[in-house]
Design a protein around this motif. Sequence first.
Motif, short mmCIF file in Angstrom:
data_model
loop_
_atom_site.label_atom_id
_atom_site.label_comp_id
_atom_site.label_asym_id
_atom_site.label_seq_id
_atom_site.Cartn_x
_atom_site.Cartn_y
_atom_site.Cartn_z
N THR A 235 2.30 58.27 19.59
CA THR A 235 2.07 58.01 20.70
C THR A 235 0.99 59.16 21.54
OG1 THR A 235 4.39 57.19 20.88
CG2 THR A 235 3.35 57.63 23.36
N SER A 236 0.13 58.59 22.07
CA SER A 236 -0.96 59.65 22.62
C SER A 236 -1.13 59.47 24.06
CB SER A 236 -2.47 59.09 21.98
OG SER A 236 -3.27 60.29 22.20
N ASN A 237 -1.92 58.61 24.83
CA ASN A 237 -2.05 58.59 25.95
C ASN A 237 -2.58 57.23 26.47
OD1 ASN A 237 -2.56 59.70 28.66
ND2 ASN A 237 -4.82 59.91 28.30
N GLY A 238 -2.26 56.81 28.00
CA GLY A 238 -2.53 55.47 28.32
C GLY A 238 -3.23 55.55 29.75
N GLY A 239 -3.08 56.64 30.35
CA GLY A 239 -3.91 56.73 31.65
C GLY A 239 -2.69 57.42 32.68
N LYS A 240 -3.21 57.85 33.71
CA LYS A 240 -2.40 58.65 34.76
C LYS A 240 -0.96 58.09 35.16
CE LYS A 240 -6.47 61.12 36.54
NZ LYS A 240 -7.45 61.14 37.79
N LYS A 241 -1.10 56.72 35.26
CA LYS A 241 0.51 56.10 35.50
C LYS A 241 0.68 55.06 34.03
CE LYS A 241 1.13 54.20 39.37
NZ LYS A 241 0.65 53.38 40.57
N CYS A 242 1.84 55.18 34.14
CA CYS A 242 2.47 54.20 33.02
C CYS A 242 2.52 52.70 33.37
CB CYS A 242 3.83 54.83 32.48
SG CYS A 242 3.92 56.54 32.26
N GLY A 243 2.74 51.95 32.58
CA GLY A 243 3.14 50.48 32.67
C GLY A 243 1.97 49.93 33.75
N GLN A 244 0.89 50.04 33.42
CA GLN A 244 -0.38 49.43 34.08
C GLN A 244 -0.96 48.30 33.26
OE1 GLN A 244 -3.04 51.91 36.90
NE2 GLN A 244 -2.51 53.35 35.35
N VAL A 245 -1.26 47.19 33.62
CA VAL A 245 -1.58 46.04 32.76
C VAL A 245 -2.86 46.20 32.23
CG1 VAL A 245 -2.51 43.70 33.05
CG2 VAL A 245 -0.56 44.32 34.62
N LYS A 246 -3.75 46.86 32.67
CA LYS A 246 -5.17 47.30 32.08
C LYS A 246 -4.95 48.67 31.44
CE LYS A 246 -7.73 43.82 34.39
NZ LYS A 246 -9.19 43.63 35.00
N LYS A 247 -3.97 49.37 31.24
CA LYS A 247 -3.91 50.82 30.72
C LYS A 247 -2.80 50.81 29.80
CE LYS A 247 -7.55 53.03 32.70
NZ LYS A 247 -8.04 51.57 33.35
N PRO A 248 -2.76 49.70 28.67
CA PRO A 248 -1.72 50.07 27.64
C PRO A 248 -1.45 51.34 27.20
CG PRO A 248 -3.22 47.99 27.22
CD PRO A 248 -3.84 49.01 28.27
N GLY A 249 -0.47 51.75 26.57
CA GLY A 249 -0.29 52.91 25.73
C GLY A 249 -1.29 52.92 24.67
N ILE A 250 -1.74 54.15 24.35
CA ILE A 250 -2.52 54.45 23.21
C ILE A 250 -2.07 55.24 22.33
CG2 ILE A 250 -4.77 55.50 22.61
CD1 ILE A 250 -6.05 54.91 25.24
N TYR A 251 -2.11 54.79 21.00
CA TYR A 251 -1.62 55.30 19.88
C TYR A 251 -2.56 55.87 18.85
CZ TYR A 251 2.53 53.22 22.06
OH TYR A 251 3.23 52.91 23.04
N THR A 252 -2.42 57.02 18.09
CA THR A 252 -3.48 57.39 17.24
C THR A 252 -3.05 56.61 15.71
OG1 THR A 252 -3.56 59.56 18.26
CG2 THR A 252 -4.30 59.41 15.91
N ILE A 253 -4.23 56.13 15.15
CA ILE A 253 -3.78 55.48 13.89
C ILE A 253 -3.82 56.42 12.75
CG2 ILE A 253 -4.71 53.76 12.31
CD1 ILE A 253 -6.23 52.64 14.45
N ILE A 254 -2.35 56.70 12.30
CA ILE A 254 -1.99 57.60 11.21
C ILE A 254 -3.09 57.47 9.98
CG2 ILE A 254 -0.26 58.75 9.76
CD1 ILE A 254 1.61 57.71 12.08
#
Length: 271
Positions: A235-254
Motif C-alpha cells: 500500500t503506497s499512495n492514492g491521493g490527498k483524499k481516499c475513496g475518490q473515483v479517479k484516485k484509486p489506491g496505488i500499490y508498489t508491485i513487489i
Amino acid sequence: MLSGKTLVVAAGIFLLGLVSFGEAIMGGSEAAAHSRPYMASIQAVEGDAMKHECGGFAVADQWLMTAVHCLPAGPNGRKVVLGVHSLSQAEDTKQTFDILELHNHPQFNPDNYDNDIALIKLDRPFNSTEAVKAVAFLRAGGVNPDTNAEVETAGWGSLDNLGNRPDALHEASMGVVSSTRCGRSDYFGRKFTGNMICAHKLCPDPCDGPHRIVDSCDGDSGGPLLYNGVAVGITSNGGKKCGQVKKPGIYTIISHYTEWIDGVMGLQPDA
C-alpha cells in the motif's frame, strides 16, 4: 418557492449525505481476530503510549516489508508489533520489536512515490504462532493480477476522510483498475509508473449505502495487497483524499524488486 430556512435544511441534509454516503472508506469490515497473522503495526512513541502510524507485513522470521514513505527519515524509536488485532487491548498474542535495520529503496521518488518499498529487520526473529506468521510474496516471473482481478488489503487506517481510525484490524476486497486508466491525465497521469498497480471497488453492493468506494487510506500504508493469498503489492499512495473515483489506491508491485530484496535479506536467488 422554498424559504431560506428550507434551503438551509435541505443543504444540510445534502452535506450529511456526502459525509455518510459519499466517497469515503466504508466498504471494509473488521477482520476475524488474527486471521491475517502476517500483519504488523508500526508504532511511534506518543507521550507514554505508542500510536499506530503505518502497516507492514512479515515476509520472513526477522523481516518485515513496508513502504518507504512510512519511515523516510529512519526508525526514530518506532517499534513493530506483530500478533495484534486490537491496538488498545492487551493481547497475549502480541510480540513487540525494535527496528534493528531499515532499508529504504535507494530509488524511492517522493514526488510520485515510485519505488515505495522498504524492508525492516527486527531486533530478533519472531516466535511463530497461529497469530504471527510470514506471508509469501510474489517474485520475479510470477503472475501479477490483471485488470478486474479480485485483490485484498488490510490495515488499521482511516475509515473516512475525517480521520476516524478503527481500533481493530479491518480488511477489504477490491478490483484491479487497468494501468491504462490509472495512467490517464484525469487519473494519475505521468505520476503513475510501471512499478505500480492501482485498485479499489465501486459498490453499492455489498456496501451499506449507494456509491460507496472501497479503498485503502491514511494509516494503511505499508500493508499488503494480496492476490490468491500471496502479497503482490505494498500500500503506497492514492491521493490527498481516499475513496475518490479517479484516485484509486496505488500499490508498489513487489515482484519488480526481487533482486533488491534478495540482496538486502541475503537470500539466494532461485536456481
